[in-house]
Design an enzyme around this catalytic site. Structure first.
Site, mmCIF file in Angstrom:
data_model
loop_
_atom_site.group_PDB
_atom_site.id
_atom_site.type_symbol
_atom_site.label_atom_id
_atom_site.label_comp_id
_atom_site.label_asym_id
_atom_site.label_seq_id
_atom_site.Cartn_x
_atom_site.Cartn_y
_atom_site.Cartn_z
ATOM 1 N N ASP A 21 0.994 -1.101 0.083
ATOM 2 C CA ASP A 21 0.142 -0.062 0.010
ATOM 3 C C ASP A 21 0.912 1.337 -0.151
ATOM 4 O OD1 ASP A 21 -1.943 -1.940 0.455
ATOM 5 O OD2 ASP A 21 -2.898 -1.024 1.984
ATOM 6 N N ASP A 22 0.130 2.350 -0.239
ATOM 7 C CA ASP A 22 0.568 3.689 0.065
ATOM 8 C C ASP A 22 1.828 4.244 -0.964
ATOM 9 O OD1 ASP A 22 -0.861 3.561 2.016
ATOM 10 O OD2 ASP A 22 0.403 4.045 3.608
ATOM 11 N N HIS A 50 4.012 -2.110 2.860
ATOM 12 C CA HIS A 50 4.037 -0.718 2.462
ATOM 13 C C HIS A 50 5.206 -0.625 1.427
ATOM 14 C CE1 HIS A 50 1.376 -0.805 5.945
ATOM 15 N NE2 HIS A 50 0.619 0.081 5.145
ATOM 16 N N HIS A 58 -5.974 2.645 -3.598
ATOM 17 C CA HIS A 58 -6.004 2.679 -2.227
ATOM 18 C C HIS A 58 -6.575 4.376 -2.209
ATOM 19 C CE1 HIS A 58 -4.900 1.707 1.833
ATOM 20 N NE2 HIS A 58 -3.478 2.648 1.921
ATOM 21 N N HIS A 76 -5.889 8.963 0.607
ATOM 22 C CA HIS A 76 -5.806 8.419 2.053
ATOM 23 C C HIS A 76 -6.505 8.915 3.249
ATOM 24 C CE1 HIS A 76 -3.629 5.648 4.527
ATOM 25 N NE2 HIS A 76 -3.424 5.180 3.868
#
Ligand code: ZN
Length: 463
Positions: free
Chosen positions: A273-274, A415, A324, A328
């Site tokens: 993620d991210d 991540h 995602h 965020h």
């Protein structure tokens, strides 16, 4: 005598060379180390609040100082306010999210300019996020911060820009059937450099962002318009004019592989993620080849443009790209309009880069409700193994966490913006491969497990 002098000279040269090498080696090492760092990530979660901040490190001293000051100030403001609030308790946590978009471009004099735009969202327990926007324009040759007026040909150009902006704003409002009154728009586009803080250069023209919240508390949204090349070039100084770009976008054809070879293997889906990140994601992609591993990336919309080369690479090499969201933010705290925006915009920027829309969504913090599921119309992928990699930042611990919790059908959360996460994942793969595991994407996993993904289940594991 002659021989002695010659030796001396040689000796001196040798000594000088040795000294240079000795001084140079650490210098080279230092520079390459430093070169690796091009952004900074802060993630902090307490019982009461969470902070997620990404900001660039440009190695332009003046610019970096300004950026750090801005980030510090936002953080301080947030923490000071949180201190005065009652603890979040069972309510959603207080939250600060700062993301950015960076553009570095050369003018026709080969002079580099940075345009960095920050979007700040803080959640203070009221019913919505408070938004803030900040843009820095920096000329790295002259070490100067610039404003829109510096890019415009004549002092009167900003009046012309204001008229054009008004026209394209009204067009945008009509097209999107927004209910906004004309007076507000007139105020937003009025001749004033402050109104034109948020601009960036795109292939199609000059993009302008107008935060309506600055003018009217009723409106939390921002409006983005593009002044087309033909119209904007007349107003720009020669060296800043945008050249027509009629390069055709090349189609990316992802690598295919025969997954039937994994039928009798234990399967694991590594998810990241991210990201993406030009540095760490690239390291990961290099390493994955060794383990015949395909993984899934849940990328943030606001990072796609600046990191598009690595996203293209990931997709081309057969990895799966999911969403995602754009900024965020906790989707549960948003109204439906903002939720749709978070999801739609991300899908759009991903499609612009790789040519296909993602079908998988991983909501930030795993937070989603029935309504958001319906709105998204995507497959919601959560996780079964949380490595807490962002917290430990220790490759050995991360690898251990993965290996100890590995099982057939597992979905692992990592991540790819942190180097220890990348190294930890690869270390774990080395062990797990020997234990008979194969590493697959979410879609490959679903196929191999004969699962047809639906739009209601939260997938945490495949049996
Ligand atoms: Zn995340």
């Amino acid at each position: 005598m002659v021989t002695k002098r010659k030796l001396n000279k040689t000796g001196k040269i040798t000594l000088t060379v040795i000294i240079i090498i000795m001084m140079g080696l650490p210098m080279i090492f230092f520079l390459t180390r430093k070169h690796m760092k091009n952004e900074i990530h802060i993630l902090k979660m307490t019982e009461n609040y969470q902070i997620k901040i990404d900001y660039p490190f440009t190695r332009q001293k003046k610019l970096d100082t300004k950026i750090e000051e801005y980030i510090e100030l936002e953080k301080e403001k947030f923490l000071n306010t949180v201190e005065l609030k009652i603890p979040a308790g069972d309510n959603p946590k207080y939250e600060l999210v700062i993301g950015y978009q960076i553009q570095k471009q050369q003018d026709s004099n080969k002079n580099s300019h940075y345009h960095i735009h920050f979007e700040t969202f803080s959640y203070m327990g009221e019913n919505q996020y408070i938004r803030g926007d900040k843009t820095f324009h920096y000329d790295s040759k002259n070490k100067k911060f610039l404003s829109i007026r510096d890019y415009l040909e004549e002092s009167s150009s900003i009046e012309r820009l204001s008229i054009l902006s008004y026209y394209y704003m009204m067009q945008y409002i009509e097209l999107n059937e927004l209910e906004l009154n004309e007076d507000l728009i007139k105020q937003v586009v009025a001749v004033d450099s402050d109104n034109y803080e948020h601009f960036s250069f795109k292939n199609e023209g000059l993009e302008l962002l107008f935060p309506l919240y600055k003018i009217s508390a009723e409106h939390e949204e921002v409006i983005k318009i593009v002044i087309p090349i033909k119209e904007i070039n007349e107003l720009l100084k020669k060296q800043y004019r945008i050249s027509e770009n009629d390069e055709k976008k090349e189609e990316i054809i992802p690598e295919q592989r025969d997954i039937s070879q994994y039928k009798n293997k234990k399967l694991i889906a590594f998810t990241f993620d991210d990201g993406p990140s030009m540095t760490t994601t690239n390291h990961l992609l290099d390493g994955l080849k060794q383990y015949d591993a395909k993984v899934t990336f849940f990328v943030l919309g606001n990072r796609v443009e600046a990191n598009q080369e690595v996203l293209k690479r990931a997709y081309k090499e057969g990895h799966e790209i999911g969403s995602h969201t754009y900024n965020h933010r906790n989707l549960l705290l948003l109204n439906n309009y903002a939720r749709i925006q978070e999801i739609k915009e991300t899908n759009q920027v991903i499609e612009d880069v790789i040519g296909v829309k993602p079908t998988l969504l991983r909501p930030p913090y795993g937070n989603i409700n029935e309504e958001t599921k319906k709105i998204s119309n995507m497959h919601i992928i959560e996780w079964g193994v949380d490595t807490l990699d962002w917290k430990t930042k220790d490759k050995e611990l991360i690898a251990k966490e993965i290996v100890e919790n590995a099982s057939d059908g597992a979905i692992i959360l990592l991540h790819d913006i942190y180097q220890p996460s990348v190294e930890g994942a690869l270390l774990a793969m080395e062990t797990l491969e020997k234990e008979g595991y194969a590493f697959v994407t979410i879609s490959e996993m679903a196929k191999l497990k004969n699962v047809t993904l639906d739009y209601t289940t939260l997938y945490r594991h495949f049996n």
